[in-house]
Design a protein around this motif. Structure first.
Motif, PDB file in Angstrom:
ATOM      1  N   CYS A 157       0.765  -1.197  -0.077  1.00 52.35           N
ATOM      2  CA  CYS A 157      -0.075  -0.037   0.089  1.00 52.35           C
ATOM      3  C   CYS A 157       0.838   1.275   0.060  1.00 52.35           C
ATOM      4  CB  CYS A 157      -1.061  -0.046   1.205  1.00 52.35           C
ATOM      5  SG  CYS A 157      -1.967   1.323   1.049  1.00 52.35           S
ATOM      6  N   VAL A 158       1.909   1.365   0.628  1.00 50.93           N
ATOM      7  CA  VAL A 158       3.001   2.310   0.624  1.00 50.93           C
ATOM      8  C   VAL A 158       3.220   2.912  -0.767  1.00 50.93           C
ATOM      9  CG1 VAL A 158       5.142   3.336   1.327  1.00 50.93           C
ATOM     10  CG2 VAL A 158       3.969   2.000   2.836  1.00 50.93           C
ATOM     11  N   ALA A 159       3.704   1.594  -1.565  1.00 52.38           N
ATOM     12  CA  ALA A 159       3.998   1.934  -3.078  1.00 52.38           C
ATOM     13  C   ALA A 159       2.743   2.524  -3.669  1.00 52.38           C
ATOM     14  CB  ALA A 159       4.555   0.689  -3.600  1.00 52.38           C
ATOM     15  N   LYS A 160       1.509   2.134  -3.404  1.00 53.87           N
ATOM     16  CA  LYS A 160       0.432   2.754  -4.024  1.00 53.87           C
ATOM     17  C   LYS A 160       0.255   4.257  -3.709  1.00 53.87           C
ATOM     18  CE  LYS A 160      -2.096  -1.840  -4.456  1.00 53.87           C
ATOM     19  NZ  LYS A 160      -3.166  -2.558  -4.268  1.00 53.87           N
ATOM     20  N   LEU A 161       0.456   4.274  -2.690  1.00 53.76           N
ATOM     21  CA  LEU A 161       0.403   5.658  -1.978  1.00 53.76           C
ATOM     22  C   LEU A 161       1.285   6.695  -2.328  1.00 53.76           C
ATOM     23  CD1 LEU A 161      -0.867   7.767  -0.099  1.00 53.76           C
ATOM     24  CD2 LEU A 161       0.800   7.092   1.681  1.00 53.76           C
ATOM     25  N   HIS A 162       2.576   6.187  -2.815  1.00 50.34           N
ATOM     26  CA  HIS A 162       3.660   6.910  -3.307  1.00 50.34           C
ATOM     27  C   HIS A 162       3.521   7.252  -4.834  1.00 50.34           C
ATOM     28  CE1 HIS A 162       7.680   7.589  -5.193  1.00 50.34           C
ATOM     29  NE2 HIS A 162       7.912   8.098  -4.079  1.00 50.34           N
ATOM     30  N   GLY A 173       7.150   9.505   6.615  1.00 53.14           N
ATOM     31  CA  GLY A 173       8.287   8.560   7.010  1.00 53.14           C
ATOM     32  C   GLY A 173       7.965   7.194   6.584  1.00 53.14           C
ATOM     33  N   PHE A 174       7.067   6.799   5.705  1.00 50.91           N
ATOM     34  CA  PHE A 174       6.846   5.386   5.257  1.00 50.91           C
ATOM     35  C   PHE A 174       8.119   4.847   4.527  1.00 50.91           C
ATOM     36  CE2 PHE A 174       2.106   7.096   5.087  1.00 50.91           C
ATOM     37  CZ  PHE A 174       1.864   6.598   6.329  1.00 50.91           C
ATOM     38  N   LEU A 175       9.105   5.728   3.904  1.00 54.17           N
ATOM     39  CA  LEU A 175      10.113   4.937   3.337  1.00 54.17           C
ATOM     40  C   LEU A 175      11.050   4.321   4.605  1.00 54.17           C
ATOM     41  CD1 LEU A 175      10.891   7.589   0.573  1.00 54.17           C
ATOM     42  CD2 LEU A 175       9.879   5.180   0.250  1.00 54.17           C
ATOM     43  N   GLU A 176      11.232   5.155   5.591  1.00 53.79           N
ATOM     44  CA  GLU A 176      12.222   4.568   6.588  1.00 53.79           C
ATOM     45  C   GLU A 176      11.408   3.235   7.054  1.00 53.79           C
ATOM     46  OE1 GLU A 176      11.296   7.623   6.175  1.00 53.79           O
ATOM     47  OE2 GLU A 176      13.093   8.918   6.154  1.00 53.79           O
ATOM     48  N   THR A 177       9.904   3.332   7.257  1.00 57.53           N
ATOM     49  CA  THR A 177       9.338   2.274   7.920  1.00 57.53           C
ATOM     50  C   THR A 177       9.680   0.973   6.852  1.00 57.53           C
ATOM     51  OG1 THR A 177       7.538   3.665   8.790  1.00 57.53           O
ATOM     52  CG2 THR A 177       7.238   1.376   8.807  1.00 57.53           C
ATOM     53  N   LEU A 178       9.430   1.225   5.561  1.00 53.21           N
ATOM     54  CA  LEU A 178       9.598   0.252   4.755  1.00 53.21           C
ATOM     55  C   LEU A 178      11.161  -0.484   4.840  1.00 53.21           C
ATOM     56  CD1 LEU A 178       8.092   1.129   1.074  1.00 53.21           C
ATOM     57  CD2 LEU A 178       7.381  -0.782   2.719  1.00 53.21           C
ATOM     58  N   GLY A 179      11.986   0.348   4.952  1.00 52.28           N
ATOM     59  CA  GLY A 179      13.429  -0.029   5.297  1.00 52.28           C
ATOM     60  C   GLY A 179      13.569  -0.819   6.561  1.00 52.28           C
ATOM     61  N   GLU A 180      12.632  -0.420   7.716  1.00 54.24           N
ATOM     62  CA  GLU A 180      12.817  -1.627   8.560  1.00 54.24           C
ATOM     63  C   GLU A 180      12.047  -2.697   8.526  1.00 54.24           C
ATOM     64  OE1 GLU A 180      10.559   0.814  11.742  1.00 54.24           O
ATOM     65  OE2 GLU A 180      12.130   2.512  11.720  1.00 54.24           O
ATOM     66  N   ILE A 200       9.082   2.076  -5.668  1.00 62.90           N
ATOM     67  CA  ILE A 200       9.220   3.568  -5.586  1.00 62.90           C
ATOM     68  C   ILE A 200      10.684   4.105  -6.205  1.00 62.90           C
ATOM     69  CG2 ILE A 200       9.540   5.054  -3.701  1.00 62.90           C
ATOM     70  CD1 ILE A 200       7.555   3.161  -2.017  1.00 62.90           C
ATOM     71  N   LEU A 201      11.599   3.249  -6.132  1.00 60.42           N
ATOM     72  CA  LEU A 201      13.091   3.738  -6.785  1.00 60.42           C
ATOM     73  C   LEU A 201      12.851   3.912  -8.047  1.00 60.42           C
ATOM     74  CD1 LEU A 201      15.194   1.778  -4.305  1.00 60.42           C
ATOM     75  CD2 LEU A 201      14.525   4.150  -4.169  1.00 60.42           C
ATOM     76  N   ASP A 202      11.964   2.854  -8.802  1.00 59.02           N
ATOM     77  CA  ASP A 202      12.166   3.111 -10.158  1.00 59.02           C
ATOM     78  C   ASP A 202      11.547   4.391 -10.659  1.00 59.02           C
ATOM     79  OD1 ASP A 202      13.344   0.804 -10.691  1.00 59.02           O
ATOM     80  OD2 ASP A 202      11.227  -0.393 -11.158  1.00 59.02           O
ATOM     81  N   THR A 203      10.586   4.980  -9.762  1.00 58.07           N
ATOM     82  CA  THR A 203      10.034   6.189 -10.437  1.00 58.07           C
ATOM     83  C   THR A 203      10.746   7.521  -9.541  1.00 58.07           C
ATOM     84  OG1 THR A 203       8.342   6.034  -8.630  1.00 58.07           O
ATOM     85  CG2 THR A 203       7.900   5.312 -10.964  1.00 58.07           C
ATOM     86  N   ASN A 204      11.409   7.078  -8.601  1.00 62.36           N
ATOM     87  CA  ASN A 204      11.823   8.196  -7.755  1.00 62.36           C
ATOM     88  C   ASN A 204      13.395   7.856  -7.061  1.00 62.36           C
ATOM     89  OD1 ASN A 204      12.528  10.614  -6.113  1.00 62.36           O
ATOM     90  ND2 ASN A 204      11.121  10.078  -4.502  1.00 62.36           N
ATOM     91  N   PRO A 205      14.459   7.749  -8.008  1.00 58.96           N
ATOM     92  CA  PRO A 205      15.762   7.521  -7.482  1.00 58.96           C
ATOM     93  C   PRO A 205      16.194   8.199  -6.235  1.00 58.96           C
ATOM     94  CG  PRO A 205      15.734   7.728  -9.985  1.00 58.96           C
ATOM     95  CD  PRO A 205      14.462   8.193  -9.674  1.00 58.96           C
ATOM     96  N   ASN A 206      15.851   9.347  -5.998  1.00 60.16           N
ATOM     97  CA  ASN A 206      16.264  10.012  -5.028  1.00 60.16           C
ATOM     98  C   ASN A 206      15.753   9.566  -3.550  1.00 60.16           C
ATOM     99  OD1 ASN A 206      17.460  12.001  -6.463  1.00 60.16           O
ATOM    100  ND2 ASN A 206      15.662  13.213  -6.765  1.00 60.16           N
ATOM    101  N   ALA A 207      14.825   8.842  -3.756  1.00 56.87           N
ATOM    102  CA  ALA A 207      14.178   8.053  -2.328  1.00 56.87           C
ATOM    103  C   ALA A 207      15.384   7.072  -1.777  1.00 56.87           C
ATOM    104  CB  ALA A 207      13.070   7.431  -2.680  1.00 56.87           C
ATOM    105  N   ALA A 208      16.424   6.700  -2.461  1.00 54.27           N
ATOM    106  CA  ALA A 208      17.353   5.537  -2.249  1.00 54.27           C
ATOM    107  C   ALA A 208      18.075   6.131  -0.833  1.00 54.27           C
ATOM    108  CB  ALA A 208      18.145   5.365  -3.350  1.00 54.27           C
ATOM    109  N   LYS A 209      18.058   7.658  -0.910  1.00 51.42           N
ATOM    110  CA  LYS A 209      18.923   8.230   0.087  1.00 51.42           C
ATOM    111  C   LYS A 209      18.280   8.121   1.513  1.00 51.42           C
ATOM    112  CE  LYS A 209      20.154  12.097  -2.824  1.00 51.42           C
ATOM    113  NZ  LYS A 209      20.024  13.543  -3.139  1.00 51.42           N
ATOM    114  N   GLN A 210      16.936   7.868   1.598  1.00 50.55           N
ATOM    115  CA  GLN A 210      16.269   7.505   2.788  1.00 50.55           C
ATOM    116  C   GLN A 210      16.003   6.148   3.258  1.00 50.55           C
ATOM    117  OE1 GLN A 210      12.457  10.107   3.188  1.00 50.55           O
ATOM    118  NE2 GLN A 210      13.033  10.920   1.584  1.00 50.55           N
TER     119      GLN A 210
END
Length: 961
Positions: A157-162, A173-180, A200-210
């Motif tokens: 659902c996080v990917a759909k919301l993104h 902070g959902f990206l950090e939660t996904l990382g957890e 998410i990273l396919d459409t937004n490579p900058n998200a990798a920093k989080q």
């Protein structure tokens, strides 16, 4: 009676109304009544009827409120049906859909985990902003739910919301939660978290920093790999492919834990595992372990060839990449690629290609026996490929060359037309590889002259006759027979015939003077083909001015050809290896070439040893200076070399003035080297003033060095447009090095203003950088550094250095697609990095682009109308005076102006590129309101390829603030 009759008549009218009084209210009315029923079974049946109607395309949106009221139920089946209805109609009824939010929120806290998961999944699928506002809090709770089923559903659902609102996902902070969740104890949760992050990273490579993926996280992924579903395994393997291990020990550990996936029944899992192993092997120095891995890769790849034909084809395209990168993987499995009688043609051709790549001295006898058998098949295309494959074997495996030539002669004796023609084509290549070794077979080839009807075969035979004319007694008669139908021949044959007759003349000048005179006349006077005319003129000038030089040029020793010419360029191959099991590996093109908006996701793994060696000794880096590959470049478009080989500079560098018709050529006298005047008269107008890629024209050669003080004032001029810096090399791709750049024109010179930033702070071991150098690949306008890159060393972590690199336009030229693309390489003491950027067209416009006012109409009329293109430009907030000032400051010269009809103002312009291409323009300015200018642009030039770039230049300089 009257009154009675009147009563009777009234009764009759009243009895007719029964046809309009019906109790049936329609299907929607009945469904509405059933949906509001007190009976649960009846209500569930009604919802099923609604879903059935919706499925077949009926509009049941009128029941939205009634269906929504059925959400308040403990029946899971009924709740699923209602949620399905809401997903379908929420977009059309957003105001009513908001009424369901409370139920969603309540269901997210239901004791039943299935209902909690269903609620959060449905809220993610409803793409309505008003709903997503209320989704964040329930989603946060579900991501930390005690039940793994709810957590894995929430992860997706996080990917759909993104996709709906990326900013909201990052803010919450959902990206950090996904990382957890990557470290979750449940493998399905881990797999879904990886899948969501990948999307998410396919459409937004900058998200990798989080999202920080470290060694413990990788260990968790590898643990989950053994327990999740096959598609989860694919997502995990793809994520591991983007991970760079700390050291060789970690590489080996990851390889050992991934290797069991090679035995999976799903072909996609197998190929994903191969992809990761192929990448990691490049980072392992332990040769024994690498050899062990290579042995393990072979069986699963061969097993893929027992699947359906379509899967076989995909597997073969991927195997082709593997074999090019590591031929030893399948060197003992060549029999697996022998063609079967019932293979589709696309599978046969791929197998044939891999067979050649695997051919070696140990198996060449088997391969030749197979290929000879294939040459007797009924499929013509396959037979042609098989015959060519025999020639490739001869070139690749030198000890087998004689046997290959003998096999080709046997095939020629079959007298099958297309077999004979293909054999002659490949024998020409064998002659190029082994000169003065197999020329005894020329007489056999000449026996088949009459059967040659394909341009490539005729051109090959002509090349052979011209190359070995001194060994063929009747070479002049053979070439004369081709010359009789010169104008009916294909251009390829005409060019080859011209060269062959010139070769013959240089070898036997007394006997062939009339023949060479005839072919030069046909090529220069009677031909409409510019390539043929240009080559004819070059030969004519060489023969007339300096026969000795002509001999050195035309009869020069040719470089030996190699079988490796069809290999994919190494840096592109490394990128494709990282995309195994995707469309990129099937197309053999990077994703950026066919997916809009896609950027390359990885760095180039390793430069070739030769490149590194040259880079150490040459401050300008030896980046593929002299080699032009046959393959397409990264955009997938083939590169067209301009000015190389026997060809003159083509459309890109030719002046746009039509060449005058040449005078009749004089009689050629090869022995008279002093008689140069007729040649100058013949060729002077054609080549006079044309930039042939050598020294720059006088106007450009003496450009003064830039003056820093003048640069300062020119940059302060509001109308002088300098584009903002753009990142052309990211720190992720370049081991912490980030390069941004822009291009500017100052004092009649082009500068590349570069910012170099050391971002190695993001790496485990930050370090300084030094030893910077840069080189440009061949490009459309010959742009190249005028001097070495000046960067104070070392550049410490976190520091940005700005430098300005002067450029010249006298470098090697090659037509690029897009036209203004430049491929570059930058070296420092860490590695060599390859990247590309695009030059803004206005910086290539020279100060000599102005022209006399009275010449403009004449030149405009001389250019055909079909070469005129018109464009609507964006409206600008500038007056006509300001527009003229902006254009002039960027070397778009205003030749004349006048007032046109309908309150239009006409500006006639002239520009010239650094290679001499001139483009004329007519800019129409209309002011519908004060301070607003609507613009229409018409452009004309003999070289239409320049029009899009001039259009882009107008847009950029006029719309700049």
């Amino acid at each position: 009676m009257v009154s009675l009759g009147g009563i009777t008549t009234m009764k009759g009218k009243m009895s007719d109304s029964k046809y309009f009084n019906t109790q049936k209210k329609g299907e929607i009315y009945e469904l509405k009544a059933e949906l509001n029923s007190d009976k649960k079974e009846k209500k569930k049946e009604a919802v099923k009827k609604v879903i059935a109607s919706m499925t077949v395309g009926k509009d049941v949106s009128a029941l939205f409120t009634d269906v929504t009221m059925c959400m308040q139920t403990d029946n899971l089946e009924l709740k699923k049906l209602v949620y399905l209805y809401l997903i379908n109609y929420a977009k059309t009824q957003p105001d009513l859909a908001i009424l369901a939010v409370n139920t969603f929120v309540k269901d997210c806290e239901d004791p039943n985990p299935l209902i909690r998961a269903l609620a959060v999944r449905t809220m993610g699928c409803i793409r309505v902003d008003k709903i997503t506002e209320y989704l964040c809090e329930p989603l946060r709770k579900c991501l930390k739910d005690e039940d793994p089923y709810v957590r894995k559903t929430a992860a997706v659902c996080v990917a759909k919301l993104h996709d709906i609102s990326s900013a909201r996902v990052e803010d919450q902070g959902f990206l950090e939660t996904l990382g957890e969740l990557l470290c979750d104890s449940n493998p399905m949760v881990v797999a879904n978290a990886v899948a969501a992050l990948s999307e998410i990273l396919d459409t937004n490579p900058n998200a990798a920093k989080q999202v920080n993926i470290d060694t413990p996280t990788v260990n968790k992924l590898l643990t989950a790999l053994n327990e999740c579903t096959e598609w989860g395994q694919i997502f995990i393997l793809d994520s591991l492919n983007n991970y760079t291990p700390r050291d060789e020990k970690e590489c080996i550990s990851i390889c050992e834990r991934i290797t069991p996936r090679l035995a999976h029944a799903n072909a996609a899992v197998v190929l994903s595992a191969v992809k990761v192993l192929m990448k990691l092997m490049d980072q392992i120095a332990n040769t024994e372990f690498v050899q062990m891995l290579q042995k393990k890769l072979a069986p699963p790849l061969v097993t893929l060839l027992s699947a359906e034909a379509e899967i076989q084809y995909v597997a073969l395209r991927n195997i082709n990449l593997v074999v090019q990168k590591r031929p030893d993987v399948l060197k003992h499995e060549i029999k697996a690629f022998f063609v079967k009688y019932n293979d589709p043609i696309y599978v046969k051709l791929e197998k044939l290609d891999i067979m050649i790549r695997l051919s070696a001295q140990a198996n060449i006898a088997q391969v030749l026996a197979e290929l000879k058998e294939y040459a007797t098949e009924v499929d013509v295309d396959f037979v042609r490929k098989a015959v060519r494959a025999i020639g490739r074997c001869a070139i690749k495996v030198e000890p087998s060359a004689e046997k290959c030539v003998q096999t080709l002669l046997e095939l020629i004796q079959t007298k099958v037309n297309y077999v004979v023609q293909e054999a002659i084509v490949v024998i020409k290549d064998i002659f190029r590889k082994y000169p003065n070794k197999y020329e005894t077979i020329i007489s056999t080839l000449c026996e088949n002259l009459d059967s040659l009807d394909e341009p490539e075969a005729r051109a090959a035979m002509i090349w052979i006759v011209g190359e070995y004319a001194e060994r063929i007694d009747n070479a002049d008669e053979i070439l004369q027979s081709f010359l009789d139908g010169f104008h009916d021949e294909n251009t390829q044959v005409q060019l080859q015939l011209l060269t062959a007759i010139v070769k013959l003349f240089l070898k036997k000048p007394q006997e062939t003077q009339d023949l060479v005179q005839k072919v030069l006349s046909l090529a220069t006077q009677d031909s409409d083909n510019p390539d043929l005319r240009d080559r004819g003129y070059i030969y004519w000038r060489l023969l007339s001015t300096d026969p000795a030089a002509a001999k050195e040029v035309v009869l020069a020793e040719k470089p030996l050809i190699s079988e490796e010419t069809d290999l994919i360029e190494p840096t592109l191959l490394d990128e494709l290896i990282c995309h195994i099991s995707s469309l990129a590996s099937v197309y053999h093109k990077p994703p950026s070439a066919f997916v809009e908006g896609r950027v390359p996701v990885r760095k180039i793994q390793a430069a070739r040893t030769a490149t590194e060696t040259t880079a150490e000794t040459d401050p300008h880096i030896g980046v593929e200076d002299d080699r032009i590959y046959n393959e397409a470049d990264e955009t997938g478009a083939p590169q067209e070399e301009v000015g190389g080989g026997d060809l003159l500079i083509g459309d890109l560098l030719s002046l746009d003035y039509p060449a005058p018709t040449p005078a009749a050529p004089p009689v050629n006298n090869a022995n008279n080297t002093n008689n140069q005047q007729p040649v100058a008269d013949l060729l002077g107008d054609i080549f006079g003033g044309m930039d042939l890629g050598g020294a720059p024209p006088p106007a450009m050669a003496a450009a003064p060095p830039p003056n820093p003080a003048m640069d300062l004032f020119s940059l302060a001029t509001p109308t002088n447009f300098v584009p903002p810096h753009q990142v052309i090399l990211t720190a992720q791709k370049a081991k912490g090095l980030e390069v941004s750049a822009t291009f500017a024109r100052r004092n009649k010179a082009i500068f590349m203003d570069i910012n170099i930033t050391n971002k190695s702070m993001m790496l485990p071991q930050p370090q300084g950088m030094s030893g910077f150098a840069i080189q440009f690949n061949k490009n459309s306008f010959g742009l190249a550094p005028a001097k070495p890159l000046a960067v104070p060393s070392p550049v410490a972590p976190g520091v940005t250095i700005s430098t300005s690199l002067p450029l010249v336009t006298t470098g090697p030229v090659m037509r690029m697609d897009p036209l203004l693309k430049i491929q570059m390489a930058m070296k420092n003491d860490i590695d060599v990095f390859y990247f590309e950027c695009h030059v803004p067209p206005h910086v290539l416009l020279v100060e000599e682009g102005n022209m006399e006012r009275n010449l403009f109409p004449q030149m405009w009329r001389e250019i055909p109308d079909e070469k005129e293109k018109s464009f609507s430009l964006p409206a600008v907030n500038k007056s006509t005076d300001q527009i003229e000032q902006v254009l002039a400051a960027n070397n778009v010269f205003v030749v004349a102006t006048r007032q046109g009809p309908d309150n239009e103002y006409l500006i006639f312009t002239s520009v010239m590129f650094s290679n001499g291409i001139r483009v004329l323009g007519e800019l129409r300015v209309k002011a519908p309101a004060p301070g607003v200018a609507e613009l229409t642009l018409a452009l004309k030039t003999q070289n239409e390829i320049a029009i899009p770039e001039v259009h882009a230049a107008f847009v950029s300089v006029l719309t700049a603030a």
